[in-house]
Design an enzyme around this catalytic site. Structure first.
Site, short mmCIF file in Angstrom:
data_model
loop_
_atom_site.label_atom_id
_atom_site.label_comp_id
_atom_site.label_asym_id
_atom_site.label_seq_id
_atom_site.Cartn_x
_atom_site.Cartn_y
_atom_site.Cartn_z
N ASN A 9 47.54 -22.36 19.20
CA ASN A 9 46.64 -21.48 19.72
C ASN A 9 46.63 -20.10 19.59
O ASN A 9 47.51 -19.57 20.42
CB ASN A 9 46.56 -22.06 21.19
N TRP A 10 46.05 -19.46 18.91
CA TRP A 10 46.26 -18.11 18.81
C TRP A 10 45.41 -17.36 20.19
O TRP A 10 45.67 -16.08 19.93
CB TRP A 10 45.62 -17.53 17.31
N LYS A 11 44.96 -17.96 20.65
CA LYS A 11 44.01 -17.16 21.70
C LYS A 11 43.24 -16.06 21.20
O LYS A 11 42.65 -16.24 20.07
CB LYS A 11 45.06 -16.78 22.85
N HIS A 95 40.47 -25.16 28.08
CA HIS A 95 41.80 -24.30 28.40
C HIS A 95 41.70 -23.65 29.67
O HIS A 95 40.78 -23.18 30.10
CB HIS A 95 42.10 -23.45 27.46
N GLU A 97 42.56 -21.15 30.85
CA GLU A 97 42.48 -19.57 30.71
C GLU A 97 40.69 -19.42 30.72
O GLU A 97 40.21 -18.55 31.28
CB GLU A 97 43.02 -18.88 29.40
N GLU A 167 48.81 -29.12 30.25
CA GLU A 167 49.28 -27.64 30.43
C GLU A 167 49.36 -27.25 31.81
O GLU A 167 48.47 -26.89 32.58
CB GLU A 167 48.21 -26.78 29.72
N GLY A 173 52.18 -19.16 29.35
CA GLY A 173 52.62 -17.74 28.97
C GLY A 173 53.49 -17.14 30.04
O GLY A 173 53.68 -15.98 30.35
N SER A 212 54.67 -22.33 27.55
CA SER A 212 55.97 -21.72 27.23
C SER A 212 56.86 -22.60 26.44
O SER A 212 58.16 -22.77 26.51
CB SER A 212 56.58 -21.48 28.61
#
Ligand code: PEP
Length: 250
Positions: A9-11, A95, A97, A167, A173, A212
């Site tokens: 997941n490159w975000k 997700h 985020e 998650e 992160g 992580s």
């Protein structure tokens, strides 16, 4: 036996030049790993770039979100069929985020999940609890509710051949991954919840762990019974670290 899946997941990272470099390194390092499936989820504008670079390789690609609607006056949204135009086969949904920053409700997430399914995309549904919820011991209740919205609306069979990524929000992160025991316990709960209604779907459901993951902790996580792979943020931006995680899963 479920085949393991590792998803990058490159975000919101990258540009045309740095993507080219990273994708070239992915091709060099990852295409010889044939025992697992590897997917890279990139920002929308780079879907044509990944399609061009990865189309004749074993690495698949995906998006990080999609619209809950099929078509219409929804400025700024991207539909499932648009993703299909760029060879997308996976899409991350819900997700944390996004769910937090853009107030995505469980109902919206359920609709996105079905948009993906009905268009032949594999949804990667993210579920997980906050640190406060874990400390209060209500993590299964929280994750259970996230799954229930989909199960109660569409039935448990929609989880057949889908992907759920556990998650824990406190692990994303932060450098603080869940232990293999914590992850296993939640993965078992998730599979059991689907199995209670549909055993066939539960068996084919892949449950990834995300939060992580590094090449170091991946070794223990990836051999754990109900962990079918990983969703990888930070370490996917470094081809060597990502390779280490893929090798641990392979
Ligand atoms: C993620 O983006 O889903 C994620 C797990 O990120 P990280 O690996 O950086 O914790």
């Amino acid at each position: 036996m479920r085949r393991k899946l590792v998803v990058a997941n490159w975000k919101m990272h990258g540009n045309l030049a740095s993507n080219k470099e990273l994708l070239s390194a992915y091709i060099e390092k990852l295409t010889s790993i044939t025992t697992i499936d590897v997917v890279v989820c990139v920002p929308y504008p780079y879907l044509s770039q990944v399609q061009a670079m990865l189309q004749n390789t074993s690495i698949a690609w995906g998006a990080q979100n999609l619209s809950k609607d099929a078509v219409g006056a929804f400025t700024g949204e991207v539909s499932a069929s648009m993703l299909k135009d760029f060879g997308v086969s996976y899409v991350i949904i819900g997700h944390s985020e996004r769910a937090t920053a853009y107030c995505e409700s469980d109902e919206n997430i359920a609709m996105k999940f079905m948009q993906a399914k009905t268009h032949g995309l594999t949804p990667i549904l993210c579920v997980g609890e906050t640190l406060i919820e874990r400390e209060a011991g209500v993590m299964q209740m929280v994750v259970g509710k996230q799954l229930d919205t989909i199960i109660n609306t569409y039935g448990a069979s929609v989880f057949g051949d889908a992907v759920v990524s556990y998650e824990p929000i406190w692990a994303i992160g932060t450098g603080l991954a869940a232990s293999a025991e914590q992850a296993q316990s939640m993965h078992e709960f998730i599979r059991g919840k689907v199995a209670a209604q549909d055993k066939v779907a539960a068996n084919s459901l892949k449950i990834l762990y995300g939060g992580s993951v590094t090449p170091r902790n991946a070794v223990q996580l990836m051999v754990t019974q109900d962990i079918d792979g990983g969703l990888i943020g930070r370490c996917s931006l470094n081809a060597q670290e990502f390779e280490g995680i893929c090798l641990a899963a392979g």
